[in-house]
Motif scaffolding. Structure first.
Motif, PDB file in Angstrom:
ATOM      1  N   UNK A  70      38.852  60.685  20.263  1.00  0.00           N
ATOM      2  CA  UNK A  70      37.989  60.221  21.355  1.00  0.00           C
ATOM      3  C   UNK A  70      38.878  59.657  22.457  1.00  0.00           C
ATOM      4  N   UNK A  71      38.384  59.636  23.693  1.00  0.00           N
ATOM      5  CA  UNK A  71      39.119  58.963  24.759  1.00  0.00           C
ATOM      6  C   UNK A  71      38.978  57.457  24.646  1.00  0.00           C
ATOM      7  N   UNK A  72      40.055  56.740  24.961  1.00  0.00           N
ATOM      8  CA  UNK A  72      39.982  55.297  25.069  1.00  0.00           C
ATOM      9  C   UNK A  72      39.336  54.906  26.395  1.00  0.00           C
ATOM     10  N   UNK A  73      39.704  55.638  27.445  1.00  0.00           N
ATOM     11  CA  UNK A  73      39.045  55.454  28.739  1.00  0.00           C
ATOM     12  C   UNK A  73      39.350  56.642  29.642  1.00  0.00           C
ATOM     13  N   UNK A  74      38.506  56.807  30.654  1.00  0.00           N
ATOM     14  CA  UNK A  74      38.748  57.759  31.732  1.00  0.00           C
ATOM     15  C   UNK A  74      38.655  57.011  33.051  1.00  0.00           C
ATOM     16  N   UNK A  75      39.556  57.322  33.978  1.00  0.00           N
ATOM     17  CA  UNK A  75      39.631  56.653  35.277  1.00  0.00           C
ATOM     18  C   UNK A  75      39.443  57.676  36.385  1.00  0.00           C
ATOM     19  N   UNK A  76      38.665  57.311  37.400  1.00  0.00           N
ATOM     20  CA  UNK A  76      38.344  58.255  38.456  1.00  0.00           C
ATOM     21  C   UNK A  76      37.924  57.528  39.724  1.00  0.00           C
ATOM     22  N   UNK A  77      37.855  58.273  40.819  1.00  0.00           N
ATOM     23  CA  UNK A  77      37.313  57.741  42.062  1.00  0.00           C
ATOM     24  C   UNK A  77      35.839  58.128  42.149  1.00  0.00           C
ATOM     25  N   UNK A  78      35.015  57.151  42.482  1.00  0.00           N
ATOM     26  CA  UNK A  78      33.557  57.346  42.531  1.00  0.00           C
ATOM     27  C   UNK A  78      33.170  58.017  43.839  1.00  0.00           C
ATOM     28  N   UNK A  79      32.702  59.254  43.745  1.00  0.00           N
ATOM     29  CA  UNK A  79      32.247  60.032  44.899  1.00  0.00           C
ATOM     30  C   UNK A  79      30.989  60.777  44.483  1.00  0.00           C
ATOM     31  N   UNK A  80      29.847  60.084  44.439  1.00  0.00           N
ATOM     32  CA  UNK A  80      28.653  60.613  43.759  1.00  0.00           C
ATOM     33  C   UNK A  80      28.086  61.872  44.394  1.00  0.00           C
ATOM     34  N   UNK A  81      27.545  62.720  43.535  1.00  0.00           N
ATOM     35  CA  UNK A  81      26.859  63.939  43.958  1.00  0.00           C
ATOM     36  C   UNK A  81      25.694  64.190  43.022  1.00  0.00           C
ATOM     37  N   UNK A  82      25.373  65.440  42.801  1.00  0.00           N
ATOM     38  CA  UNK A  82      24.254  65.801  41.938  1.00  0.00           C
ATOM     39  C   UNK A  82      24.718  65.895  40.484  1.00  0.00           C
ATOM     40  N   UNK A  83      23.840  65.431  39.569  1.00  0.00           N
ATOM     41  CA  UNK A  83      24.115  65.603  38.150  1.00  0.00           C
ATOM     42  C   UNK A  83      23.736  67.024  37.728  1.00  0.00           C
ATOM     43  N   UNK A  84      24.505  67.636  36.852  1.00  0.00           N
ATOM     44  CA  UNK A  84      24.114  68.917  36.272  1.00  0.00           C
ATOM     45  C   UNK A  84      24.632  68.999  34.852  1.00  0.00           C
ATOM     46  N   UNK A  85      24.053  69.873  34.068  1.00  0.00           N
ATOM     47  CA  UNK A  85      24.363  69.911  32.633  1.00  0.00           C
ATOM     48  C   UNK A  85      24.634  71.319  32.128  1.00  0.00           C
ATOM     49  N   UNK A  86      24.959  72.260  32.988  1.00  0.00           N
ATOM     50  CA  UNK A  86      25.044  73.649  32.558  1.00  0.00           C
ATOM     51  C   UNK A  86      26.469  74.187  32.515  1.00  0.00           C
ATOM     52  N   UNK A  87      27.462  73.305  32.434  1.00  0.00           N
ATOM     53  CA  UNK A  87      28.838  73.773  32.377  1.00  0.00           C
ATOM     54  C   UNK A  87      29.280  73.927  30.926  1.00  0.00           C
ATOM     55  N   UNK A 143      31.195  60.459  34.266  1.00  0.00           N
ATOM     56  CA  UNK A 143      30.008  61.310  34.367  1.00  0.00           C
ATOM     57  C   UNK A 143      30.117  62.321  35.505  1.00  0.00           C
ATOM     58  N   UNK A 144      29.561  63.506  35.275  1.00  0.00           N
ATOM     59  CA  UNK A 144      29.678  64.548  36.304  1.00  0.00           C
ATOM     60  C   UNK A 144      28.973  64.160  37.597  1.00  0.00           C
ATOM     61  N   UNK A 145      27.931  63.338  37.510  1.00  0.00           N
ATOM     62  CA  UNK A 145      27.189  62.945  38.701  1.00  0.00           C
ATOM     63  C   UNK A 145      27.914  61.975  39.610  1.00  0.00           C
ATOM     64  N   UNK A 146      29.084  61.510  39.197  1.00  0.00           N
ATOM     65  CA  UNK A 146      29.884  60.631  40.048  1.00  0.00           C
ATOM     66  C   UNK A 146      30.901  61.423  40.868  1.00  0.00           C
ATOM     67  N   UNK A 147      30.657  62.745  40.980  1.00  0.00           N
ATOM     68  CA  UNK A 147      31.561  63.609  41.736  1.00  0.00           C
ATOM     69  C   UNK A 147      30.754  64.518  42.654  1.00  0.00           C
ATOM     70  N   UNK A 148      31.332  64.873  43.781  1.00  0.00           N
ATOM     71  CA  UNK A 148      30.557  65.549  44.828  1.00  0.00           C
ATOM     72  C   UNK A 148      30.933  67.004  45.062  1.00  0.00           C
ATOM     73  N   UNK A 149      31.722  67.597  44.177  1.00  0.00           N
ATOM     74  CA  UNK A 149      32.014  69.024  44.278  1.00  0.00           C
ATOM     75  C   UNK A 149      31.753  69.677  42.926  1.00  0.00           C
ATOM     76  N   UNK A 150      31.507  70.977  42.951  1.00  0.00           N
ATOM     77  CA  UNK A 150      31.247  71.687  41.704  1.00  0.00           C
ATOM     78  C   UNK A 150      32.466  71.640  40.793  1.00  0.00           C
ATOM     79  N   UNK A 151      33.651  71.793  41.357  1.00  0.00           N
ATOM     80  CA  UNK A 151      34.875  71.787  40.545  1.00  0.00           C
ATOM     81  C   UNK A 151      35.092  70.435  39.881  1.00  0.00           C
TER      82      UNK A 151
END
Length: 281
Positions: A70-87, A143-151
């Motif tokens: 399991x991950x101990x933590x993940x670090x990222x910059x918050x740039x919110x976009x749409x949530x999706x679940x089909x990847x 979370x995927x919804x904290x990002x604003x591009x598909x990639x």
């Protein structure tokens, strides 16, 4: 102290060559406020420092526990976009052998491209099948919804960013925190200056025949530069058995994590991030 840190980084780079599994995240410090990752208090016995990469682009950083998978933590910059679940779910070739690509692969694509066996993949990381019929959600730390591009959203669907999470918590209080509370908390922040670290405290149970640890707690900390050029921080923690979140200060979170890890101190962010105050929601 700075020269000791630089010496450690230099020595680590010599030892690990060109792999992205580099201690102190020297190749992806941009995902930490002030280029400062958490201290070593939460470092597992068999760690992997991953610059999470998709299509040769880095999107966030993860400290991964190879033994508990399991991950101990993940670090990222918050740039919110749409949530999706089909990847499609992916794994990390670099955890098998540091000569393999840094990019994420599906299990099937990795097996075909490099003649890797399923057993080799599973030795150092979780696979999606570990979660099937487990009774636990595949819970994103980043979370995927904290990002604003598909990639950038697709990049969050690596299993090294996932922990077994209580279904009610993942779909209830934690989801509300990710989607609603975070937007409220960041209203006064500069859009490109919001840094988040989300983590999991290892627990005493597991899934998949003991392969994947079930965390006892899920937590999140954030620090941002405000539009007034001040610095604000906030945090939250949840027991992974209950659909409830405690919204607390960054300092309170660090003290709680120190207790849970049996450490004297835990530092998650740069010293500029205030420990005892937070933005009002």
């Amino acid at each position: 102290m700075l020269w000791l840190l630089l010496l450690q980084v230099w020595a680590s780079c010599l030892w690990l060559g060109h792999s992205e599994l580099v201690p102190l995240f020297v190749n992806c410090l941009e995902f930490f406020y002030g280029d400062t990752p958490p201290d070593a208090a939460m470092k597992p016995q068999n760690p992997a420092w991953i610059c999470q990469t998709l299509n040769n682009q880095r999107f966030f950083a993860t400290l991964y526990d190879r033994q508990k998978r399991i991950p101990m933590y993940s670090a990222y910059k918050y740039e919110p976009g749409k949530f999706h679940t089909n990847h499609t779910w992916t794994v990390e070739p670099q955890l098998i052998n540091d000569s393999l690509p840094q990019d994420m692969y599906t299990v099937q694509a990795l097996e075909r491209a490099y003649n890797i066996t399923r057993a080799q993949i599973m030795q150092s990381q979780a696979v999606s099948a570990d979660y099937e019929n487990s009774g636990w959600d595949r819970g994103h730390l980043n979370p995927n919804g904290h990002h604003n591009t598909l990639a950038s959203r697709n990049a969050t669907f690596t299993l090294t960013n996932i922990v077994p999470m209580d279904k009610k918590l993942n779909r209830g209080a934690w989801k509300k925190y990710e989607q609603q509370t975070m937007r409220q908390k960041t209203k006064k922040c500069q859009n490109d200056k919001i840094y988040v670290i989300v983590g999991a405290v290892p627990g005493n149970s597991s899934i998949a025949g003991g392969r994947v640890n079930v965390p006892s707690h899920i937590w999140s900390g954030a620090c941002c530069k405000t539009r007034n050029n001040t610095v604000s921080a906030w945090a939250a923690i949840a027991n992974n058995k209950h659909n409830r979140i405690w919204k607390i200060s960054l300092g309170h979170l660090e003290k709680r994590l120190a207790q849970l890890y049996g450490m004297q101190n835990v530092s998650l962010f740069h010293d500029d991030c205030p420990r005892n105050v937070s933005l009002t929601s």
